[in-house]
Design a protein around this motif. Structure first.
Motif, mmCIF file in Angstrom:
data_model
loop_
_atom_site.group_PDB
_atom_site.id
_atom_site.type_symbol
_atom_site.label_atom_id
_atom_site.label_comp_id
_atom_site.label_asym_id
_atom_site.label_seq_id
_atom_site.Cartn_x
_atom_site.Cartn_y
_atom_site.Cartn_z
ATOM 1 N N TYR A 105 10.036 2.750 3.136
ATOM 2 C CA TYR A 105 8.947 2.268 4.061
ATOM 3 C C TYR A 105 7.546 2.749 3.492
ATOM 4 O O TYR A 105 6.571 1.945 3.364
ATOM 5 N N VAL A 106 7.354 4.109 3.143
ATOM 6 C CA VAL A 106 6.152 4.456 2.812
ATOM 7 C C VAL A 106 5.810 4.285 1.252
ATOM 8 O O VAL A 106 4.804 4.437 0.928
ATOM 9 N N GLY A 107 6.772 3.671 0.786
ATOM 10 C CA GLY A 107 6.578 3.230 -0.870
ATOM 11 C C GLY A 107 6.737 4.239 -1.652
ATOM 12 O O GLY A 107 6.106 4.238 -2.790
ATOM 13 N N ARG A 153 1.901 10.370 1.967
ATOM 14 C CA ARG A 153 2.732 9.359 2.525
ATOM 15 C C ARG A 153 4.344 10.154 2.705
ATOM 16 O O ARG A 153 4.965 9.765 3.468
ATOM 17 N N GLU A 203 -6.563 2.841 1.621
ATOM 18 C CA GLU A 203 -6.194 1.390 2.221
ATOM 19 C C GLU A 203 -4.635 1.509 2.731
ATOM 20 O O GLU A 203 -4.213 0.781 3.486
ATOM 21 N N GLU A 204 -3.981 1.882 1.667
ATOM 22 C CA GLU A 204 -2.307 2.021 1.909
ATOM 23 C C GLU A 204 -2.227 2.668 3.053
ATOM 24 O O GLU A 204 -1.164 2.498 3.867
ATOM 25 N N LEU A 241 -3.805 3.349 5.702
ATOM 26 C CA LEU A 241 -4.359 2.595 6.795
ATOM 27 C C LEU A 241 -3.257 1.672 7.290
ATOM 28 O O LEU A 241 -3.257 1.116 8.315
ATOM 29 N N GLU A 242 -3.071 0.898 6.112
ATOM 30 C CA GLU A 242 -2.248 -0.179 6.232
ATOM 31 C C GLU A 242 -0.719 0.193 6.891
ATOM 32 O O GLU A 242 -0.193 -0.540 7.801
ATOM 33 N N LEU A 243 -0.393 1.467 6.543
ATOM 34 C CA LEU A 243 1.091 1.869 7.204
ATOM 35 C C LEU A 243 0.727 2.140 8.550
ATOM 36 O O LEU A 243 1.705 1.933 9.479
ATOM 37 N N ASN A 250 -1.471 1.097 10.535
ATOM 38 C CA ASN A 250 -1.598 -0.296 11.320
ATOM 39 C C ASN A 250 -0.378 -0.971 11.647
ATOM 40 O O ASN A 250 -0.064 -1.468 12.608
ATOM 41 N N ASN A 251 0.432 -0.917 10.666
ATOM 42 C CA ASN A 251 1.770 -1.381 10.724
ATOM 43 C C ASN A 251 2.813 -0.799 11.798
ATOM 44 O O ASN A 251 3.460 -1.329 12.455
#
Lengths: 309, 325
Positions: free
Chosen positions: B139-141, B160, B189-190, B192-194, B196-197
């Motif tokens: 999930y966190v890449g 992450r 950005e990544e 913050l996207e996580l 937000n998700n």
């Protein structure tokens, strides 16, 4: 709720798998702690060199101890000077060797140093793990190795001695013989409690486990030297001046019920200048027990007062 | 002071316990009998993502530590997901995931071992913890690198993994401390996207950060504390809409125009040779245009600036803005 328009403008990677919820099946607390102990035990042995070193050193010590047992059984070592005989007698070999100590330092100190240097305390304590439970998990995980360092020699020496005296399987299980093994195992637990508390406490202050070895191993040699000098000077309580690392054999003599006379015969020279061995051994036992409790209490206090970032 | 009234009451009802994931009531923490970290703090954290703001030493970290049970409050109460932190059982911490600001990952372990270890510490069986470790790392890449020791990771990857270990037991509440510290723009950005998700999938998040744009991009509400006391609790929309009460003007002779505006009784918030900021409650924008035309002063700019959270934050703490809006 406010809908941010951030998402629509984002050029960041969209994680294709998305978030997957977890159906919660939590373990009871006892199982959590047991699982953690087992996980810690596995993590300690994670560097392969630790396992390889342990096997090599243990094998070398097995050969050395079997030769020692053979030498004593044939009276060979009684022809040697006193210091050599003293250094390799059965009781002394029950103590942890310096090589084992090196591994013990690595094991015991790495478990807490790892968390101290990395700041991982916060991750444990933000879970349902109290500081006391944390200490127990770490203590038991390192004790697993520390005890094996003292128990394994006791077990194979018991087997080896039995073989020299043509023990049958039933002889090994006879109480008068088996009780000797139990005494050695009990002594192993005492040594473990003392060393484990000492090393874990020191590991609260240093960044790397090896620093503890650098501090303690010379002390071990110094204490051995003091033991020999006080012995040569015929000091009545000479063994007690040498400090806890040298107490082991006297605690065992006391536990095995060996008299001064028996020991003199075994060593090949008179030790009648010493106070009764049983008295020296019992005092040594109380000192090691007291120090173990004191060190563990200090360790407990230190863990309770840890500042978590 | 800027409050949404129902969020700051120290009274806690049964409904409040259901509706607010985190409630603190008259919470006080005094260290060593003289250092007041929190002083009678009462605030209700709404569902969703809430930004926790405050300068260094304001009490943010103490508040988070109290919610995590790492520090005992001197006085007052706190409820997390309806349970009082003083009387709740072990399951309270099953419901919280914590992402600390500081380094906390054992450097000699890899990401799978870390997530598994803390999954077990959270109450998962070893088998479940391993399975879940892989899920959250997906999930966190964190892909193939999950088997590398953490000491080889970049700051972004470490952040992450910190988030992954907090998610391993799927807690409904996440306490995230400075998640974008030290990250490059892409990493930020990544992250913050996580976040937000996670908000979208229903997680309640308390995000403590000093990087105010992070709060603007992720949070629905803001709580600002200063010297251990509540300064602001409100929705982000409401906070930012306060900017509409001012207008930015630029003319070809700002010094003269400022005098003309002051003669009209207009309140000048600040000005320099590039721009003038005027309080709209004291003058209407049509009057400004008329004034410039009457005195033949050329208007170069006239617009309502959007207030940033940073400006609001500094104003809330009574810190003068040095830079222009």
């Amino acid at each position: 709720m406010v809908e941010n328009d951030y998402k629509s403008n984002s050029s960041a990677k969209i994680y294709e798998r998305g978030y997957r919820p977890w159906k919660r099946q939590m373990q009871p607390k006892k199982m959590v702690l047991l699982n953690l102990i087992w996980e810690e035990i596995k993590l300690i042995a994670r560097p392969r060199w630790v396992i390889i070193m342990f096997i090599i050193l243990r094998f070398l010590l097995i050969v050395k101890d079997i030769l020692t047992v053979y030498g004593i059984s044939t009276g060979f070592f009684q022809q040697f000077p006193f210091s050599l005989a003293y250094a390799i007698n059965v009781g002394n070999n029950s103590m942890m060797g310096v090589t084992d100590l090196l591994l013990a330092y690595y094991v015991a100190s790495s478990v807490i140093s790892r968390d101290r240097v990395s700041g991982a305390y916060a991750l444990y304590f933000s879970r349902d793990i109290s500081r006391t439970e944390y200490l127990l998990v770490k203590f038991i995980a390192s004790a697993f190795y520390m005890t094996s360092f003292t128990w394994l020699p006791a077990i194979y020496k018991y087997v080896a001695i039995g073989a020299f005296y043509d023990f049958t399987p039933i002889d090994y299980l006879k109480w008068k013989n088996f009780s000797l093994l139990l005494i050695s195992l009990g002594y192993g637990v005492l040594v473990m409690a003392f060393l484990n508390s000492l090393i874990l406490l020191l590991s609260m202050f240093v960044k790397k486990g090896w620093y503890i070895a650098i501090i303690i191993i010379p002390l071990r040699y110094i204490s051995d030297t003091i033991a020999i000098i006080t012995f040569l000077l015929k000091v009545k309580y000479a063994p007690l001046y040498a400090g806890p690392p040298s107490y082991g054999e006297y605690i065992l003599y006391w536990a095995f019920g060996i008299s001064n006379e028996q020991l003199s015969n075994n060593l090949g020279f008179q030790i009648d200048f010493l106070a009764p061995i049983s008295k020296i051994g019992s005092i040594a036992f109380l000192i090691v027990l007291g120090l173990s409790i004191l060190l563990f209490s200090l360790l407990y206090y230190k863990i309770q007062k840890l500042e978590v970032q | 002071m800027h409050y949404e009234q129902n969020l700051l009451s120290s009274e806690v009802s049964e409904d409040d316990l259901k509706n607010y994931p985190v409630i603190v009531s008259n919470l006080t923490k005094i260290y060593n009998n003289d250092i007041i970290a929190l002083s009678d703090l009462s605030v209700k954290f709404p569902k969703g993502a809430v930004g926790l703001l405050g300068p260094n030493g304001s009490g943010k970290s103490t508040l988070i530590k109290i919610l995590l049970g790492l520090v005992k409050p001197t006085r007052g109460d706190a409820w997390v997901l309806g349970e009082n932190i003083k009387s709740s059982g072990s399951h309270l911490k099953w419901n919280i995931g914590y992402v600390p600001e500081n380094d906390c990952l054992p450097l000699s372990l890899n990401a799978v071992e870390i997530c598994k270890l803390f999954g077990i510490a959270s109450g998962l069986s070893p088998y479940d913890a391993l399975q879940r470790a892989h899920e959250v790392l997906d999930y966190v890449g964190i892909e193939e690198s999950r088997y590398r020791e953490i000491k080889t990771y970049s700051t972004g990857m470490k952040q992450r993994v910190k988030l992954a270990q907090a998610l391993v037991h799927d807690p409904p509440l996440l306490l995230i401390d400075e998640p974008t510290n030290g990250l490059d723009p892409k990493g930020r950005e990544e992250m913050l996207e996580l976040i937000n998700n996670l908000k979208k999938v229903g997680k309640n998040i308390i995000l403590s950060s000093h990087i105010l744009p992070d709060i603007e991009e992720t949070c629905d509400y803001v709580v600002i504390i200063h010297n251990g006391q509540l300064v602001v609790v409100d929705s982000l929309n409401s906070v930012l809409s306060g900017a509409m009460q001012r207008i930015l003007i630029s003319t070809d002779d700002n010094a003269t125009f400022v005098k003309l505006l002051e003669n009209l009784g207009c309140k000048i918030i600040r000005w320099n040779y590039d721009s003038i900021i005027v309080d709209l409650e004291t003058i209407d924008h049509t009057e400004i245009i008329k004034l410039a035309a009457k005195h033949n002063i050329g208007l170069k700019k006239l617009f309502r600036p959007k207030k940033s959270l940073e400006e609001f934050f500094l104003a809330a703490l009574n810190i003068d803005l040095v830079s222009e809006v």
